[in-house]
Design a protein around this motif. Sequence first.
Motif, PDB file in Angstrom:
ATOM      1  N   MET A  26       4.055 -57.010 -35.859  1.00 30.83           N
ATOM      2  CA  MET A  26       3.600 -56.517 -34.553  1.00 30.83           C
ATOM      3  C   MET A  26       4.335 -57.256 -33.443  1.00 30.83           C
ATOM      4  O   MET A  26       4.433 -58.480 -33.442  1.00 30.83           O
ATOM      5  N   GLY A  27       4.879 -56.514 -32.483  1.00 37.06           N
ATOM      6  CA  GLY A  27       5.570 -57.143 -31.366  1.00 37.06           C
ATOM      7  C   GLY A  27       4.602 -57.853 -30.438  1.00 37.06           C
ATOM      8  O   GLY A  27       3.490 -57.375 -30.197  1.00 37.06           O
ATOM      9  N   VAL A  28       5.018 -59.007 -29.909  1.00 36.66           N
ATOM     10  CA  VAL A  28       4.193 -59.779 -28.979  1.00 36.66           C
ATOM     11  C   VAL A  28       5.054 -60.219 -27.802  1.00 36.66           C
ATOM     12  O   VAL A  28       6.036 -60.951 -27.981  1.00 36.66           O
ATOM     13  N   LEU A  29       4.679 -59.775 -26.608  1.00 34.85           N
ATOM     14  CA  LEU A  29       5.368 -60.177 -25.383  1.00 34.85           C
ATOM     15  C   LEU A  29       4.408 -61.007 -24.542  1.00 34.85           C
ATOM     16  O   LEU A  29       3.367 -60.511 -24.111  1.00 34.85           O
ATOM     17  N   VAL A  30       4.750 -62.265 -24.322  1.00 35.21           N
ATOM     18  CA  VAL A  30       3.911 -63.187 -23.553  1.00 35.21           C
ATOM     19  C   VAL A  30       4.437 -63.271 -22.121  1.00 35.21           C
ATOM     20  O   VAL A  30       5.640 -63.418 -21.892  1.00 35.21           O
TER      21      VAL A  30
END
Length: 213
Positions: A77-81
């Motif tokens: 799953m992609g995660v952009l912080v």
Amino acid sequence: MRVVLAEDSVLLREGLVRLLDRADMQVVSAVGDAEQLLRAVEELMPDVVVTDVRMPPDHTDEGLRAALVIRRQWPTMGVLVLSQYVEERYATDLLSGETSGVGYLLKDRVADVTEFLDGLRRVAGGGTVLDPEVVAQLLLRHRSDPLDRLTPREMDVLGLMAEGRSNAGIAAALVVSESAVAKHINNIFAKLDLATADNDHRRVLAVLRFLKV
């Protein structure tokens, strides 16, 4: 693309929802704290998560810790912080493991809509996106042998590589030919004793590992 969004500022959260909706991205859940974020991810299994670093109750690193949990439990799953400032420790924590499908951007970057959306799509597709300010600080902190072997131009190319730029993107940014960029990259890998690879994402991993991120 299905997105779960976590941001405690109501104005920014609603603004991001509208922005993503106009970009034909489906925000399946928009929440205001890390606990709700983890519940939404488990229930809805989005393609990508966008989360603030600091959220209730303590406004310290709740969002970042939730992002790390998501990375461990759902590694594809992609995660952009998103972060208000360059917080090197948080970037290091996020990038210390597998960096496929990971991004760390400053909130100011959201103002550049095209760049933000492009970064989000890259993360959702398994790429790596780092804010240029974060890259600059990481490069500065770790500038020692063998980085000192690199020329100033090679350092420029290395920084753009760490941002996830392609050869064409680096060439455009530096106003040079793609063949010149390829030559610089070959020199960088040779000087850093890193194996070359055709895949852009693997190049970023090599750079990050060298920086001990």
